[in-house]
Design a protein around this motif. Structure first.
Motif, PDB file in Angstrom:
ATOM      1  N   GLU A 130       0.828  -1.207   0.000  1.00 41.29           N
ATOM      2  CA  GLU A 130       0.000   0.000   0.000  1.00 41.29           C
ATOM      3  C   GLU A 130       0.867   1.264   0.000  1.00 41.29           C
ATOM      4  OE1 GLU A 130      -3.602   0.655   2.754  1.00 41.29           O
ATOM      5  OE2 GLU A 130      -2.026   1.945   3.566  1.00 41.29           O
ATOM      6  N   LEU A 131       1.857   1.269   0.887  1.00 40.43           N
ATOM      7  CA  LEU A 131       2.718   2.457   0.994  1.00 40.43           C
ATOM      8  C   LEU A 131       3.477   2.716  -0.307  1.00 40.43           C
ATOM      9  CD1 LEU A 131       4.821   3.550   3.971  1.00 40.43           C
ATOM     10  CD2 LEU A 131       5.948   3.286   1.767  1.00 40.43           C
ATOM     11  N   ARG A 132       4.068   1.642  -0.876  1.00 40.62           N
ATOM     12  CA  ARG A 132       4.841   1.811  -2.117  1.00 40.62           C
ATOM     13  C   ARG A 132       3.962   2.237  -3.286  1.00 40.62           C
ATOM     14  NH1 ARG A 132       9.998   0.234  -2.007  1.00 40.62           N
ATOM     15  NH2 ARG A 132      10.656  -1.106  -0.294  1.00 40.62           N
ATOM     16  N   TRP A 136      -1.190   5.135   0.895  1.00 40.58           N
ATOM     17  CA  TRP A 136      -1.360   5.311   2.349  1.00 40.58           C
ATOM     18  C   TRP A 136      -1.872   6.720   2.631  1.00 40.58           C
ATOM     19  CZ3 TRP A 136       2.856   6.721   6.317  1.00 40.58           C
ATOM     20  CH2 TRP A 136       2.335   6.612   7.617  1.00 40.58           C
ATOM     21  N   SER A 137      -3.032   6.798   3.273  1.00 36.96           N
ATOM     22  CA  SER A 137      -3.612   8.126   3.514  1.00 36.96           C
ATOM     23  C   SER A 137      -3.370   8.597   4.940  1.00 36.96           C
ATOM     24  CB  SER A 137      -5.112   8.096   3.209  1.00 36.96           C
ATOM     25  OG  SER A 137      -5.719   7.139   4.052  1.00 36.96           O
ATOM     26  N   GLY A 138      -2.575   7.832   5.713  1.00 37.11           N
ATOM     27  CA  GLY A 138      -2.246   8.288   7.060  1.00 37.11           C
ATOM     28  C   GLY A 138      -2.800   7.373   8.134  1.00 37.11           C
ATOM     29  N   TRP A 139      -2.312   7.617   9.357  1.00 35.17           N
ATOM     30  CA  TRP A 139      -2.684   6.759  10.503  1.00 35.17           C
ATOM     31  C   TRP A 139      -4.162   6.894  10.822  1.00 35.17           C
ATOM     32  CZ3 TRP A 139      -4.858   6.468  15.262  1.00 35.17           C
ATOM     33  CH2 TRP A 139      -4.521   5.349  16.053  1.00 35.17           C
ATOM     34  N   ARG A 140      -4.792   5.797  11.103  1.00 38.89           N
ATOM     35  CA  ARG A 140      -6.165   5.832  11.625  1.00 38.89           C
ATOM     36  C   ARG A 140      -6.394   4.550  12.422  1.00 38.89           C
ATOM     37  NH1 ARG A 140      -6.086   4.610   6.324  1.00 38.89           N
ATOM     38  NH2 ARG A 140      -7.431   2.958   5.530  1.00 38.89           N
ATOM     39  N   PRO A 141      -7.276   4.610  13.409  1.00 34.08           N
ATOM     40  CA  PRO A 141      -7.424   3.468  14.326  1.00 34.08           C
ATOM     41  C   PRO A 141      -7.831   2.170  13.650  1.00 34.08           C
ATOM     42  CG  PRO A 141      -8.393   5.419  15.302  1.00 34.08           C
ATOM     43  CD  PRO A 141      -8.040   5.789  13.883  1.00 34.08           C
ATOM     44  N   THR A 142      -8.421   2.237  12.480  1.00 34.48           N
ATOM     45  CA  THR A 142      -8.898   0.998  11.856  1.00 34.48           C
ATOM     46  C   THR A 142      -8.055   0.569  10.654  1.00 34.48           C
ATOM     47  OG1 THR A 142     -10.360   2.333  10.497  1.00 34.48           O
ATOM     48  CG2 THR A 142     -11.301   1.398  12.521  1.00 34.48           C
TER      49      THR A 142
END
Ligand code: DGY
Length: 324
Positions: A130-132, A136-142
């Motif tokens: 996903e990151l590559r 990735w849209s950023g940290w989220r709890p889920t």
């Protein structure tokens, strides 16, 4: 008896330290460009050397062994512990002994097994992809929430050296309970309170992870079959660092696609390096290119084991690691 200077044929490049050690004792033919050798080249190498040192990526069939026997091959010193790529019956029929390299790759393979287990339950492969991909849209709890490994139950199929090393890492490092299937009864696992079960299916039904550590042989061919996979619970993972042949890959694909199991971490494949496209397309997989023993320390030690066996043979002593 003094050591005769024999000719040895090595089918793939080794770490430098092991190649240097081999050169000290033998007249060596290396495959200098390290490309896979075809059958004709293998037959030629076997026929024209006293010792052949193949590895898992070479298929050493009865024709190659017969060519070796008709020529000067008197020992097959395999670089690797698994010997399912060698026709052992043909070697025996031609009275050519076979040695392997047990022990030195136990820790590396066990480490890679734990790597796959962690990658599966923590969704590390998905996260990296996903990151590559810039998704990735950023940290989220889920986000990409996986499962804890601690406290789960590991089911091992084949409780030999590597199975035990995996069990110890999992138990002492991550608090996993261990159950296992092994054809014969097993000692030396009391400290981890590992429980031996009567069948593969029983182990599958009881476990959150199934990890395969049996040698590939006609007896273990697809030992993890459709029935065993069906016994696993939803969410449980399959890990294979042994050989592709010990898993029914077609049944594994069905189990993955239907969500009957949680995922699979594979380092070995039927017919590798070709990979069944259905495995590549299946969800929840972590796929590695046969890296179990791939540390410099281990690959050097494997080469040194070949040297040890070849030297024993050269002076007429018993092989250190005889297979047949
Ligand atoms: C072996 O030695 O059998 C391994 O699969 C190579 O890493």
């Amino acid at each position: 008896m003094s050591e005769k200077r024999l000719k040895i044929f090595v089918t793939r490049r080794w770490p430098e330290i092991a190649e240097d050690e081999l050169r000290k004792h033998f007249d060596v033919t290396f495959n200098t460009n390290d490309s896979p050798l075809d059958k004709a080249a293998l037959m030629d190498g076997f026929a024209n050397h006293d010792i052949a040192a193949p590895t898992v990526s070479d298929v050493i069939d009865a024709d190659i062994i017969a060519a070796g026997a008709a020529g000067r091959c008197r020992l097959i010193a395999n670089y690797g512990v698994g010997v399912n790529h060698i026709d052992l019956a043909a070697a025996k029929a031609h009275s050519i002994p076979v040695s392997n390299t047990p022990g030195v790759l136990t820790d590396a393979t066990a480490d890679l097994t734990l790597t796959l287990m962690l990658m599966l339950c923590r969704r590390a492969g998905e996260g990296e992809r996903e990151l590559r991909a810039g998704e990735w849209s950023g940290w989220r709890p889920t986000h990409l929430v996986g499962k804890a490994m601690t406290g789960k139950r590991l089911g091992i199929i084949g409780m030999g050296r590597i199975g035990k090393a995996v069990a110890r890492r999992a138990h002492f490092g991550f608090g996993l309970e261990v159950v296992f299937y092994n054809r014969s009864s097993v000692t030396g696992v009391d400290d981890i309170k590992a429980v031996q079960m009567a069948s593969v299916n029983e182990v599958c039904a009881a476990s959150d992870f199934i990890s395969l550590h049996c040698a590939a042989s006609p007896d273990t061919y697809q030992i993890l079959d459709a029935e065993a996979l069906a016994a696993m619970h939803e969410g449980a993972y399959v890990v294979n660092t042994a050989r592709g042949d010990v898993v029914d890959e077609a049944a594994l694909v069905v189990a993955l696609n239907s969500g009957a199991i949680g995922g699979a971490g594979l380092d070995v494949y039927q017919g590798e390096p070709e990979i069944n496209p259905a495995i590549l397309a299946a969800p929840n997989t972590v796929l590695l290119p046969h890296l179990g023993s791939a540390t410099i320390e281990t690959r050097a030690a494997m080469g040194l084991k070949v040297v040890e066996n070849a030297r024993a043979f050269a002076v007429g002593r018993d092989l250190v690691d005889p297979m047949a």
